[in-house]
Design a protein around this motif. Structure first.
Motif, PDB file in Angstrom:
ATOM      1  N   LEU A   1       0.819  -1.205   0.000  1.00 30.33           N
ATOM      2  CA  LEU A   1       0.000   0.000   0.000  1.00 30.33           C
ATOM      3  C   LEU A   1       0.859   1.264   0.000  1.00 30.33           C
ATOM      4  O   LEU A   1       0.461   2.302  -0.531  1.00 30.33           O
ATOM      5  N   ARG A   2       2.040   1.179   0.586  1.00 20.83           N
ATOM      6  CA  ARG A   2       2.946   2.334   0.604  1.00 20.83           C
ATOM      7  C   ARG A   2       3.741   2.467  -0.687  1.00 20.83           C
ATOM      8  O   ARG A   2       4.430   3.463  -0.898  1.00 20.83           O
ATOM      9  N   SER A   3       3.653   1.463  -1.554  1.00 24.75           N
ATOM     10  CA  SER A   3       4.427   1.485  -2.796  1.00 24.75           C
ATOM     11  C   SER A   3       3.999   2.642  -3.681  1.00 24.75           C
ATOM     12  O   SER A   3       2.844   3.066  -3.685  1.00 24.75           O
ATOM     13  N   ASP A   4       4.945   3.157  -4.451  1.00 25.85           N
ATOM     14  CA  ASP A   4       4.631   4.216  -5.417  1.00 25.85           C
ATOM     15  C   ASP A   4       4.017   3.660  -6.690  1.00 25.85           C
ATOM     16  O   ASP A   4       3.568   4.412  -7.551  1.00 25.85           O
ATOM     17  N   CYS A   5       4.015   2.334  -6.844  1.00 22.59           N
ATOM     18  CA  CYS A   5       3.487   1.709  -8.055  1.00 22.59           C
ATOM     19  C   CYS A   5       2.007   1.382  -7.850  1.00 22.59           C
ATOM     20  O   CYS A   5       1.665   0.541  -7.004  1.00 22.59           O
ATOM     21  N   ASP A   6       1.133   2.037  -8.604  1.00 16.58           N
ATOM     22  CA  ASP A   6      -0.297   1.822  -8.434  1.00 16.58           C
ATOM     23  C   ASP A   6      -0.702   0.374  -8.687  1.00 16.58           C
ATOM     24  O   ASP A   6      -1.656  -0.131  -8.115  1.00 16.58           O
ATOM     25  N   ALA A   7       0.033  -0.321  -9.576  1.00 14.46           N
ATOM     26  CA  ALA A   7      -0.317  -1.709  -9.885  1.00 14.46           C
ATOM     27  C   ALA A   7      -0.187  -2.600  -8.661  1.00 14.46           C
ATOM     28  O   ALA A   7      -0.869  -3.614  -8.536  1.00 14.46           O
ATOM     29  N   ASP A   8       0.704  -2.218  -7.717  1.00 19.12           N
ATOM     30  CA  ASP A   8       0.925  -3.038  -6.536  1.00 19.12           C
ATOM     31  C   ASP A   8      -0.207  -2.952  -5.530  1.00 19.12           C
ATOM     32  O   ASP A   8      -0.285  -3.766  -4.614  1.00 19.12           O
ATOM     33  N   VAL A   9      -1.072  -1.949  -5.649  1.00 16.56           N
ATOM     34  CA  VAL A   9      -2.094  -1.753  -4.625  1.00 16.56           C
ATOM     35  C   VAL A   9      -3.484  -2.153  -5.102  1.00 16.56           C
ATOM     36  O   VAL A   9      -4.474  -1.760  -4.514  1.00 16.56           O
ATOM     37  N   SER A  10      -3.564  -2.940  -6.156  1.00 13.20           N
ATOM     38  CA  SER A  10      -4.862  -3.469  -6.544  1.00 13.20           C
ATOM     39  C   SER A  10      -5.306  -4.475  -5.494  1.00 13.20           C
ATOM     40  O   SER A  10      -4.492  -5.130  -4.832  1.00 13.20           O
ATOM     41  N   LEU A  11      -6.599  -4.606  -5.310  1.00 13.37           N
ATOM     42  CA  LEU A  11      -7.126  -5.536  -4.315  1.00 13.37           C
ATOM     43  C   LEU A  11      -6.733  -6.968  -4.656  1.00 13.37           C
ATOM     44  O   LEU A  11      -6.427  -7.768  -3.767  1.00 13.37           O
ATOM     45  N   SER A  12      -6.702  -7.290  -5.938  1.00 14.36           N
ATOM     46  CA  SER A  12      -6.305  -8.644  -6.344  1.00 14.36           C
ATOM     47  C   SER A  12      -4.862  -8.934  -5.957  1.00 14.36           C
ATOM     48  O   SER A  12      -4.543 -10.029  -5.475  1.00 14.36           O
ATOM     49  N   ALA A  13      -3.951  -7.950  -6.164  1.00 13.13           N
ATOM     50  CA  ALA A  13      -2.541  -8.146  -5.820  1.00 13.13           C
ATOM     51  C   ALA A  13      -2.366  -8.294  -4.318  1.00 13.13           C
ATOM     52  O   ALA A  13      -1.613  -9.154  -3.842  1.00 13.13           O
ATOM     53  N   LEU A  14      -3.047  -7.474  -3.555  1.00 13.78           N
ATOM     54  CA  LEU A  14      -2.947  -7.555  -2.099  1.00 13.78           C
ATOM     55  C   LEU A  14      -3.446  -8.898  -1.582  1.00 13.78           C
ATOM     56  O   LEU A  14      -2.807  -9.533  -0.736  1.00 13.78           O
ATOM     57  N   ALA A  15      -4.597  -9.343  -2.080  1.00 10.32           N
ATOM     58  CA  ALA A  15      -5.166 -10.607  -1.619  1.00 10.32           C
ATOM     59  C   ALA A  15      -4.312 -11.790  -2.050  1.00 10.32           C
ATOM     60  O   ALA A  15      -4.090 -12.728  -1.270  1.00 10.32           O
ATOM     61  N   SER A  16      -3.813 -11.744  -3.288  1.00  9.81           N
ATOM     62  CA  SER A  16      -2.975 -12.837  -3.788  1.00  9.81           C
ATOM     63  C   SER A  16      -1.702 -12.978  -2.962  1.00  9.81           C
ATOM     64  O   SER A  16      -1.281 -14.086  -2.620  1.00  9.81           O
ATOM     65  N   ASP A  17      -1.088 -11.848  -2.636  1.00  9.99           N
ATOM     66  CA  ASP A  17       0.141 -11.879  -1.846  1.00  9.99           C
ATOM     67  C   ASP A  17      -0.112 -12.456  -0.457  1.00  9.99           C
ATOM     68  O   ASP A  17       0.753 -13.100   0.133  1.00  9.99           O
ATOM     69  N   ALA A  18      -1.325 -12.244   0.066  1.00  8.40           N
ATOM     70  CA  ALA A  18      -1.683 -12.773   1.386  1.00  8.40           C
ATOM     71  C   ALA A  18      -2.173 -14.219   1.326  1.00  8.40           C
ATOM     72  O   ALA A  18      -2.378 -14.848   2.367  1.00  8.40           O
ATOM     73  N   GLY A  19      -2.384 -14.736   0.105  1.00  9.43           N
ATOM     74  CA  GLY A  19      -2.903 -16.088  -0.038  1.00  9.43           C
ATOM     75  C   GLY A  19      -4.358 -16.212   0.343  1.00  9.43           C
ATOM     76  O   GLY A  19      -4.810 -17.279   0.792  1.00  9.43           O
ATOM     77  N   LEU A  20      -5.118 -15.116   0.162  1.00  7.53           N
ATOM     78  CA  LEU A  20      -6.526 -15.093   0.540  1.00  7.53           C
ATOM     79  C   LEU A  20      -7.371 -14.630  -0.634  1.00  7.53           C
ATOM     80  O   LEU A  20      -6.863 -14.037  -1.584  1.00  7.53           O
ATOM     81  N   SER A  21      -8.661 -14.876  -0.565  1.00  9.23           N
ATOM     82  CA  SER A  21      -9.571 -14.284  -1.530  1.00  9.23           C
ATOM     83  C   SER A  21      -9.698 -12.793  -1.226  1.00  9.23           C
ATOM     84  O   SER A  21      -9.372 -12.325  -0.128  1.00  9.23           O
ATOM     85  N   ARG A  22     -10.155 -12.028  -2.208  1.00  6.06           N
ATOM     86  CA  ARG A  22     -10.369 -10.601  -1.984  1.00  6.06           C
ATOM     87  C   ARG A  22     -11.340 -10.372  -0.830  1.00  6.06           C
ATOM     88  O   ARG A  22     -11.135  -9.488   0.012  1.00  6.06           O
ATOM     89  N   PHE A  23     -12.395 -11.152  -0.793  1.00  2.32           N
ATOM     90  CA  PHE A  23     -13.415 -11.021   0.244  1.00  2.32           C
ATOM     91  C   PHE A  23     -12.807 -11.190   1.635  1.00  2.32           C
ATOM     92  O   PHE A  23     -12.982 -10.350   2.522  1.00  2.32           O
ATOM     93  N   HIS A  24     -12.053 -12.278   1.842  1.00  2.00           N
ATOM     94  CA  HIS A  24     -11.486 -12.552   3.158  1.00  2.00           C
ATOM     95  C   HIS A  24     -10.330 -11.618   3.488  1.00  2.00           C
ATOM     96  O   HIS A  24     -10.114 -11.278   4.655  1.00  2.00           O
ATOM     97  N   PHE A  25      -9.585 -11.177   2.464  1.00  2.00           N
ATOM     98  CA  PHE A  25      -8.496 -10.235   2.741  1.00  2.00           C
ATOM     99  C   PHE A  25      -9.057  -8.928   3.310  1.00  2.00           C
ATOM    100  O   PHE A  25      -8.530  -8.400   4.289  1.00  2.00           O
ATOM    101  N   CYS A  26     -10.106  -8.393   2.687  1.00  2.00           N
ATOM    102  CA  CYS A  26     -10.682  -7.133   3.167  1.00  2.00           C
ATOM    103  C   CYS A  26     -11.165  -7.253   4.607  1.00  2.00           C
ATOM    104  O   CYS A  26     -10.921  -6.367   5.442  1.00  2.00           O
ATOM    105  N   ARG A  27     -11.842  -8.345   4.909  1.00  2.00           N
ATOM    106  CA  ARG A  27     -12.330  -8.535   6.276  1.00  2.00           C
ATOM    107  C   ARG A  27     -11.169  -8.658   7.265  1.00  2.00           C
ATOM    108  O   ARG A  27     -11.199  -8.054   8.344  1.00  2.00           O
ATOM    109  N   SER A  28     -10.161  -9.420   6.914  1.00  2.00           N
ATOM    110  CA  SER A  28      -9.039  -9.644   7.825  1.00  2.00           C
ATOM    111  C   SER A  28      -8.202  -8.382   7.989  1.00  2.00           C
ATOM    112  O   SER A  28      -7.714  -8.083   9.085  1.00  2.00           O
ATOM    113  N   PHE A  29      -8.005  -7.633   6.909  1.00  2.00           N
ATOM    114  CA  PHE A  29      -7.236  -6.388   6.991  1.00  2.00           C
ATOM    115  C   PHE A  29      -7.937  -5.407   7.935  1.00  2.00           C
ATOM    116  O   PHE A  29      -7.294  -4.768   8.781  1.00  2.00           O
TER     117      PHE A  29
END
Length: 319
Positions: free
Chosen positions: A225-253
């Protein structure tokens, strides 16, 4: 037609083209017109603002003139709400007509593949979400919900939750590109969850998620999220990196931080803005551009929402 609308049989509409058949459309999704293209054809104008995402569909804000036309079958579901005013809506399919009122706090749903004739007698504003069926199916799977039945047709149906979500989307169509994209992705998942709970034949009940992210996964997410690259902060990228679905990543975050990913990033960007305003002589325009905001106006509105002051006033006060 299901919902709280007034229903009539065999309405009289002399001089108008025949009503569309109540029979289901048998064309494949690929053969149906895209929702944005069909809306542009019917409304005979272009949206005032629109943003799309390949994973989540599109959100559009329209102002259109009176409408008397048939909406043909579309590839995606269309969910809409109304920012202001009060306007009669009439939607007719086969021998059934639904008459209701467009106003804040109600929603209208056109399921993918359905067709109906619409009569709207005055100009109006409307916010529309074009939701792919694959997104609805993904959310049902990620939320451990039962597979959704067909979406119900709704015409001016009371649903303050869905209405508020869609109206907030309209406010985020201009601003920081990374923030807007992340917000739309979260919003679409929330809306799909809401539709599964309130607007399908058999309501699907998402199962609760307990617990937040592990410290290492949370740290990686915040680094993204702190990255300067907008591509890194997509919800899909964040969830994939966490090994979670988008739905569960948002709730857990949110369980871990108290904020959704979008709210966390917005706060982080505005904290960066405060540091730049306090410690540098960069213009407000330059700071807005450096933080990814499309205009100085969008940046100033976001800054004022957080602090109660414009960037210039805040700078003068803290220096």
């Amino acid at each position: 037609m299901t919902g709280s609308n007034a229903l009539m049989r065999n309405p009289s509409h002399k001089g108008l083209p025949p009503l569309p058949s109540a029979q289901p459309d048998d064309r494949t999704t690929a053969e149906r017109r895209a929702a944005d293209a069909e809306m542009a054809r019917v409304l005979k104008t272009k949206p005032l603002r629109m943003a799309s995402d390949s994973d989540s569909g599109a959100i559009a804000y329209w102002k259109h003139e009176p409408l008397h036309d048939v909406v043909e079958p579309m590839a995606d579901h269309v969910i809409m709400t109304y920012p202001a005013g009060s306007q009669a809506l009439e939607r007719r399919t086969g021998q059934t007509a639904a008459i209701s009122t467009a106003r804040p706090g109600v929603v209208t749903i056109i399921p993918a593949g359905s067709t109906s004739r619409w009569d709207i007698h005055r100009p109006m504003h409307v916010v529309q979400l074009y939701l792919p069926q694959r997104t609805l199916l993904r959310i049902a799977d990620e939320a451990n919900a039962a597979s959704p039945e067909d979406l119900l047709e709704r015409t001016g149906h009371p649903d303050a939750i869905t209405s508020r979500l869609l109206l907030s989307a309209a406010d985020a169509l201009d601003g920081s590109a990374a923030l807007d994209t992340l917000f739309r992705q979260q919003l679409t998942d929330l809306l799909a969850t809401r539709l599964l709970a309130a607007h399908v034949g058999v309501a699907a009940i998402p199962q609760p998620t307990i617990g937040g992210l592990s410290p290492s996964i949370l740290r990686r997410a915040i680094e993204r999220l702190r990255s300067d690259c907008d591509a890194d902060v997509s919800l899909s990228a964040l969830a994939s990196d966490a090994g979670l679905s988008r739905f569960h990543f948002c709730r857990s975050f949110k369980e871990s931080t108290g904020l959704s990913p979008h709210a966390w990033l917005r706060q982080h960007r505005l904290e960066q803005a405060m540091n730049m305003l306090r410690e540098s002589d960069e213009s407000v325009v330059s700071i807005a551009a450096a933080l990814g905001y499309s205009t100085q106006t969008a940046f100033a509105a976001a800054f004022r929402k957080l602090t109660g002051e414009t960037p210039s006033d805040w700078r003068r006060r803290v220096r």
